[in-house]
Design a protein around this motif. Structure first.
Motif, short mmCIF file in Angstrom:
data_model
loop_
_atom_site.label_atom_id
_atom_site.label_comp_id
_atom_site.label_asym_id
_atom_site.label_seq_id
_atom_site.Cartn_x
_atom_site.Cartn_y
_atom_site.Cartn_z
N GLY A 101 46.42 -38.33 -13.57
CA GLY A 101 46.74 -39.14 -12.40
C GLY A 101 47.38 -38.27 -11.36
O GLY A 101 48.01 -37.25 -11.68
N VAL A 102 47.24 -38.65 -10.09
CA VAL A 102 47.81 -37.86 -8.99
C VAL A 102 48.63 -38.80 -8.10
O VAL A 102 48.16 -39.88 -7.71
CB VAL A 102 46.72 -37.16 -8.16
N ILE A 103 49.85 -38.35 -7.80
CA ILE A 103 50.72 -39.07 -6.87
C ILE A 103 51.09 -38.12 -5.73
O ILE A 103 51.48 -36.98 -5.98
CB ILE A 103 52.00 -39.58 -7.57
N VAL A 104 50.96 -38.59 -4.49
CA VAL A 104 51.48 -37.88 -3.33
C VAL A 104 52.81 -38.52 -2.97
O VAL A 104 52.88 -39.74 -2.77
CB VAL A 104 50.50 -37.94 -2.14
N SER A 105 53.88 -37.73 -2.92
CA SER A 105 55.22 -38.29 -2.74
C SER A 105 55.82 -37.87 -1.41
O SER A 105 55.47 -36.84 -0.83
CB SER A 105 56.13 -37.86 -3.89
N ASP A 106 56.78 -38.68 -0.96
CA ASP A 106 57.56 -38.34 0.23
C ASP A 106 58.94 -38.95 0.06
O ASP A 106 59.15 -39.82 -0.80
CB ASP A 106 56.89 -38.84 1.50
N THR A 107 59.86 -38.54 0.90
CA THR A 107 61.25 -38.97 0.79
C THR A 107 61.51 -40.17 1.70
O THR A 107 61.17 -40.13 2.88
CB THR A 107 62.19 -37.81 1.16
N PHE A 108 62.12 -41.20 1.13
CA PHE A 108 62.49 -42.40 1.88
C PHE A 108 63.99 -42.64 1.73
O PHE A 108 64.58 -42.35 0.68
CB PHE A 108 61.77 -43.64 1.32
N GLY A 110 71.87 -42.20 0.43
CA GLY A 110 71.07 -41.21 -0.26
C GLY A 110 69.58 -41.49 -0.18
O GLY A 110 69.13 -42.62 0.05
N LEU A 111 68.81 -40.43 -0.37
CA LEU A 111 67.36 -40.48 -0.29
C LEU A 111 66.76 -40.39 -1.68
O LEU A 111 67.38 -39.91 -2.62
CB LEU A 111 66.84 -39.31 0.56
N THR A 112 65.52 -40.83 -1.80
CA THR A 112 64.79 -40.68 -3.05
C THR A 112 63.31 -40.55 -2.72
O THR A 112 62.86 -40.98 -1.65
CB THR A 112 65.03 -41.87 -3.99
N ASP A 113 62.56 -39.95 -3.61
CA ASP A 113 61.12 -39.82 -3.39
C ASP A 113 60.38 -41.06 -3.86
O ASP A 113 60.76 -41.67 -4.89
CB ASP A 113 60.57 -38.59 -4.12
N VAL A 114 59.36 -41.44 -3.13
CA VAL A 114 58.48 -42.54 -3.52
C VAL A 114 57.04 -42.09 -3.35
O VAL A 114 56.76 -41.05 -2.76
CB VAL A 114 58.74 -43.81 -2.67
#
Length: 433
Positions: free
Chosen positions: A135-142, A149-153
């Motif tokens: 599986g492939v996920i493209v992530s970014d910070t929200f 604080g920030l986290t990747d989604v």
């Protein structure tokens, strides 16, 4: 449906391993990310989490931008909130995030990175180029509105189960679950960020031990995670909520929630008024028969007035047609002015000013009402023509003589998105002394 049927395919994992992929180097436009990962040690059943920055670079989503604000504006579909230089935007993908995802870090000076054009398609392309079933996920910070604080989604996904829907199941105590939908791809993306880091130059991570989430086909990507506008309870930011109010002249068949209108009335009566008075009254015309009687009676009064003024029948028909929005709306509200608590003076000048104060206060209440309707997801159109036939309106609605109808508000769900506002420069509307 049993609780087991709500679980993702396969057994829950007993152990998860997350491995950062090092040595990828600087990614340039035209690079094949799948080819860059051929020596990453992938296995069937792994989930590959790829930082969106390198996807954007490979796809040439790099922009010369001495003015980052212009890039943010161009990538923004809707401004949700502002504070100082910080802009929370909705992108055309449907993501609500800071600066519309425009990033000035980890890129050459004078340039910014834009989000991938279609992150789901990016994930599918990467997956298609890999030799293993992953599986492939493209992530970014929200950021999160209610937490520091920030986290990747996940902003893109292929070949991985995005959501686990537990609604209808029961917990270990037998309590029914009515709202539990777990964003699996977001959890995986956030976990992967623990080994990627922001400053470590590790843009890809392999998450191992979640093979039960890997699917045969690419699947729908992250689209199921984007909350529809009509389900978003916090759609508008406080700074931009006024601009959400638009005049809507075509409504769909969806019924209006009367409680939403009542909440809008509560906002209306929060407006300022002179002498600590409450000059607002709102007539909620919920009966379809009463709405038609009101609209027909007003139409007859308008036509009689226009004929008396010497207008042609063609001109009269054109002018009266403007009131069709009232006929087509599923809900009408007639705001009224009352002069309770007003002062009486010895001269007409001050008495006229007293009434004007109350009229202004009523207008403020109507504006509050219209803005809150927009917050509730309802469209509206304020039609002022009741003021040309006040006796007719009072008679049809059986209103006290001292209630002064100040227009009629058509309410419903917009049949189509409103047109863009005509640009207005605030500097054209004020002077400084």
């Amino acid at each position: 449906m049993t609780a087991d049927q709500h679980q993702p395919p396969g057994a829950a994992p007993g152990q998860v391993e997350i491995v950062g992929v090092r040595g990828i180097g600087e990614v340039r436009p035209g690079d094949d990310i799948a080819a860059l990962l051929k020596d990453a040690g992938l296995r069937d059943g792994d989930i590959l989490v790829v930082t969106s920055k390198i996807v954007s670079k490979a796809e040439g989503r790099i922009r010369e931008a001495p003015d980052r604000a212009k890039a943010i504006e161009d990538e923004t579909d809707r401004v949700v909130a502002r504070r100082g230089d910080t802009v929370i935007s909705q992108t055309r993908h449907g993501f609500v995030m800071a600066a519309a995802g425009v990033d000035a870090s980890n890129t050459d000076p004078g340039t910014v990175l834009l989000l991938p054009e279609d992150p789901d398609a990016s994930a599918r392309r990467i997956r298609a180029g890999l030799a293993h079933r992953v599986g492939v996920i493209v992530s970014d910070t929200f950021g999160r509105p209610w937490r520091q604080g920030l986290t990747d989604v996940a902003i893109g996904a292929a070949g991985v189960t995005a959501l686990a829907d537990f609604r209808g199941a029961a917990d270990t105590h037998g309590n029914p679950l009515s709202a539990t939908v777990t964003a699996l791809v977001d959890e995986v993306a956030s976990a992967a960020e623990l080994v990627k880091g922001k400053l470590d130059g590790v843009p890809v991570a392999i998450v191992r031990g979640l093979s039960h989430l890997v699917t045969e086909d690419d699947g729908p990507g992250v689209r199921p995670l984007v909350r529809p506008a009509d389900e978003d309870m916090f759609r508008f930011g406080s700074r931009d909520v006024v601009f959400a109010r638009r005049t809507i002249r075509a409504f769909g068949d969806r019924p209006v929630d009367p409680e939403a209108v009542r909440r809008a009335v509560a906002a209306g009566i929060a407006a300022p008024a002179p002498h600590h008075t409450t000059p607002w009254r709102f007539v909620l015309v919920e009966s379809a028969a009463t709405r038609m009687r009101l609209v027909d009676a007003m139409r007859e009064a308008w036509i009689a007035d226009l004929r008396g003024d010497g207008f042609t029948e063609e001109s009269i028909a054109k002018r009266v047609r403007r009131g069709d929005v009232l006929r087509d709306a599923p809900y009408l509200v007639v705001p009224c002015l009352v002069m309770e608590g007003s002062h009486t003076y010895r001269d007409d000048r001050r008495n006229a000013a007293e009434r004007e104060m109350f009229v202004v206060a009523t207008g403020a209440g109507v504006e509050n009402f219209l803005v809150q309707l927009a917050v509730e997801g309802l469209g509206s159109a304020w039609v002022s023509s009741t003021m040309f036939c006040r006796p007719v309106v009072r008679e049809v609605l059986d209103l006290p003589q001292e209630w002064d109808p100040m227009g009629c508000v058509a309410i419903g769900h917009a049949a189509a998105p409103p047109r863009d506002r005509a640009p207005r420069d605030p500097r054209d509307f004020y002077v400084t002394r």
